[in-house]
Design a protein around this motif. Sequence first.
Motif, PDB file in Angstrom:
ATOM      1  N   ILE A   9       0.846  -1.208   0.000  1.00  0.00           N
ATOM      2  CA  ILE A   9       0.000   0.000   0.000  1.00  0.00           C
ATOM      3  C   ILE A   9       0.875   1.249   0.000  1.00  0.00           C
ATOM      4  N   ALA A  10       1.954   1.243   0.743  1.00  0.00           N
ATOM      5  CA  ALA A  10       2.866   2.390   0.793  1.00  0.00           C
ATOM      6  C   ALA A  10       3.518   2.622  -0.572  1.00  0.00           C
ATOM      7  N   VAL A  11       3.945   1.559  -1.228  1.00  0.00           N
ATOM      8  CA  VAL A  11       4.576   1.673  -2.554  1.00  0.00           C
ATOM      9  C   VAL A  11       3.557   2.186  -3.575  1.00  0.00           C
ATOM     10  N   LEU A  12       2.352   1.610  -3.543  1.00  0.00           N
ATOM     11  CA  LEU A  12       1.309   2.053  -4.479  1.00  0.00           C
ATOM     12  C   LEU A  12       0.939   3.521  -4.226  1.00  0.00           C
ATOM     13  N   GLY A  13       0.857   3.904  -2.986  1.00  0.00           N
ATOM     14  CA  GLY A  13       0.558   5.299  -2.653  1.00  0.00           C
ATOM     15  C   GLY A  13       1.643   6.234  -3.148  1.00  0.00           C
ATOM     16  N   THR A  14       2.882   5.817  -2.978  1.00  0.00           N
ATOM     17  CA  THR A  14       4.005   6.623  -3.458  1.00  0.00           C
ATOM     18  C   THR A  14       3.967   6.747  -4.980  1.00  0.00           C
ATOM     19  N   LEU A  15       3.735   5.633  -5.666  1.00  0.00           N
ATOM     20  CA  LEU A  15       3.665   5.655  -7.126  1.00  0.00           C
ATOM     21  C   LEU A  15       2.503   6.523  -7.611  1.00  0.00           C
ATOM     22  N   LEU A  16       1.378   6.425  -6.960  1.00  0.00           N
ATOM     23  CA  LEU A  16       0.224   7.249  -7.317  1.00  0.00           C
ATOM     24  C   LEU A  16       0.532   8.729  -7.088  1.00  0.00           C
ATOM     25  N   GLY A  17       1.181   9.028  -6.001  1.00  0.00           N
ATOM     26  CA  GLY A  17       1.571  10.417  -5.711  1.00  0.00           C
ATOM     27  C   GLY A  17       2.525  10.974  -6.751  1.00  0.00           C
ATOM     28  N   VAL A  18       3.498  10.157  -7.153  1.00  0.00           N
ATOM     29  CA  VAL A  18       4.463  10.567  -8.181  1.00  0.00           C
ATOM     30  C   VAL A  18       3.742  10.810  -9.507  1.00  0.00           C
ATOM     31  N   ALA A  19       2.832   9.909  -9.879  1.00  0.00           N
ATOM     32  CA  ALA A  19       2.104  10.042 -11.142  1.00  0.00           C
ATOM     33  C   ALA A  19       1.246  11.298 -11.159  1.00  0.00           C
ATOM     34  N   VAL A  20       0.528  11.552 -10.070  1.00  0.00           N
ATOM     35  CA  VAL A  20      -0.330  12.739  -9.995  1.00  0.00           C
ATOM     36  C   VAL A  20       0.516  14.014 -10.029  1.00  0.00           C
ATOM     37  N   THR A  21       1.612  14.020  -9.291  1.00  0.00           N
ATOM     38  CA  THR A  21       2.504  15.182  -9.292  1.00  0.00           C
ATOM     39  C   THR A  21       3.056  15.436 -10.688  1.00  0.00           C
ATOM     40  N   HIS A  22       3.464  14.390 -11.365  1.00  0.00           N
ATOM     41  CA  HIS A  22       3.983  14.513 -12.729  1.00  0.00           C
ATOM     42  C   HIS A  22       2.917  15.093 -13.667  1.00  0.00           C
ATOM     43  N   LEU A  23       1.704  14.606 -13.545  1.00  0.00           N
ATOM     44  CA  LEU A  23       0.614  15.093 -14.385  1.00  0.00           C
ATOM     45  C   LEU A  23       0.377  16.587 -14.163  1.00  0.00           C
ATOM     46  N   PHE A  24       0.318  17.013 -12.926  1.00  0.00           N
ATOM     47  CA  PHE A  24       0.105  18.433 -12.632  1.00  0.00           C
ATOM     48  C   PHE A  24       1.277  19.291 -13.114  1.00  0.00           C
ATOM     49  N   GLN A  25       2.485  18.794 -12.964  1.00  0.00           N
ATOM     50  CA  GLN A  25       3.652  19.550 -13.422  1.00  0.00           C
ATOM     51  C   GLN A  25       3.669  19.685 -14.937  1.00  0.00           C
ATOM     52  N   ARG A  26       3.277  18.640 -15.639  1.00  0.00           N
ATOM     53  CA  ARG A  26       3.197  18.712 -17.115  1.00  0.00           C
ATOM     54  C   ARG A  26       2.171  19.736 -17.554  1.00  0.00           C
ATOM     55  N   ARG A  27       1.018  19.733 -16.905  1.00  0.00           N
ATOM     56  CA  ARG A  27      -0.023  20.702 -17.250  1.00  0.00           C
ATOM     57  C   ARG A  27       0.441  22.128 -16.963  1.00  0.00           C
ATOM     58  N   ALA A  28       1.078  22.327 -15.850  1.00  0.00           N
ATOM     59  CA  ALA A  28       1.577  23.660 -15.492  1.00  0.00           C
ATOM     60  C   ALA A  28       2.648  24.111 -16.483  1.00  0.00           C
ATOM     61  N   ALA A  29       3.531  23.210 -16.865  1.00  0.00           N
ATOM     62  CA  ALA A  29       4.582  23.550 -17.825  1.00  0.00           C
ATOM     63  C   ALA A  29       3.986  23.885 -19.190  1.00  0.00           C
ATOM     64  N   ALA A  30       2.990  23.111 -19.622  1.00  0.00           N
ATOM     65  CA  ALA A  30       2.333  23.385 -20.902  1.00  0.00           C
ATOM     66  C   ALA A  30       1.630  24.739 -20.864  1.00  0.00           C
ATOM     67  N   ARG A  31       0.971  25.041 -19.760  1.00  0.00           N
ATOM     68  CA  ARG A  31       0.290  26.326 -19.610  1.00  0.00           C
ATOM     69  C   ARG A  31       1.299  27.477 -19.634  1.00  0.00           C
ATOM     70  N   ASP A  32       2.424  27.301 -18.952  1.00  0.00           N
ATOM     71  CA  ASP A  32       3.478  28.322 -18.940  1.00  0.00           C
ATOM     72  C   ASP A  32       4.044  28.548 -20.334  1.00  0.00           C
ATOM     73  N   GLN A  33       4.234  27.477 -21.086  1.00  0.00           N
ATOM     74  CA  GLN A  33       4.747  27.598 -22.451  1.00  0.00           C
ATOM     75  C   GLN A  33       3.745  28.329 -23.338  1.00  0.00           C
ATOM     76  N   MET A  34       2.467  28.038 -23.179  1.00  0.00           N
ATOM     77  CA  MET A  34       1.441  28.691 -23.984  1.00  0.00           C
ATOM     78  C   MET A  34       1.385  30.189 -23.677  1.00  0.00           C
ATOM     79  N   VAL A  35       1.459  30.531 -22.406  1.00  0.00           N
ATOM     80  CA  VAL A  35       1.448  31.944 -22.017  1.00  0.00           C
ATOM     81  C   VAL A  35       2.669  32.659 -22.583  1.00  0.00           C
ATOM     82  N   ALA A  36       3.825  32.025 -22.510  1.00  0.00           N
ATOM     83  CA  ALA A  36       5.051  32.623 -23.046  1.00  0.00           C
ATOM     84  C   ALA A  36       4.952  32.808 -24.561  1.00  0.00           C
ATOM     85  N   ALA A  37       4.387  31.831 -25.256  1.00  0.00           N
ATOM     86  CA  ALA A  37       4.223  31.938 -26.709  1.00  0.00           C
ATOM     87  C   ALA A  37       3.249  33.062 -27.062  1.00  0.00           C
TER      88      ALA A  37
END
Length: 155
Positions: A9-37
């Motif tokens: 459960i701890a490993v799955l929770g960690t993996l889920l946390g990493v995946a969600v964090t990665h998803l949010f960071q990708r969206r934020a980076a894409a939004r930042d790139q669009m604003v800059a463009a």
Amino acid sequence: MAGVLSALIAVLGTLLGVAVTHLFQRRAAARDQMVAAQRQLRSERMTVYSDFAGTVTEFRRGQHDRWHRRDEDPDGPACLEARVEAYRLRGVALHALFRVQLIASSQTVIDAARHAYELTAGVHEASDRTELSALGNRARDALEHFVKLASSDVR
């Protein structure tokens, strides 16, 4: 068995946390790139539109000068120099028009730029001072109309 389940459960929770964090960071980076463009495009449009207005203004001045030199002495060297300068300014203005055509977001802005250019190109064909003034005013008004439309394109 309980220890293995807890670890799983701890490993799955960690993996889920990493995946969600990665998803949010990708969206934020894409939004930042669009604003800059969008900022870059706005800046480029402001430069191109401003350059066009400046070159057409100079072109109009050159057309007036060409008309006055021809009116003073059609066969004189000043008339020839003014005509050559008007041709040079026409080329600069046409180049600026092409840049507007490449960067404008609407056909309306392009049409307004083309109209301002075309009216300015015909200013030197006036038959007298009254017509010269009228043609110059029409060209200036067309350029002001372009500027109004262009200003809404950079907001």
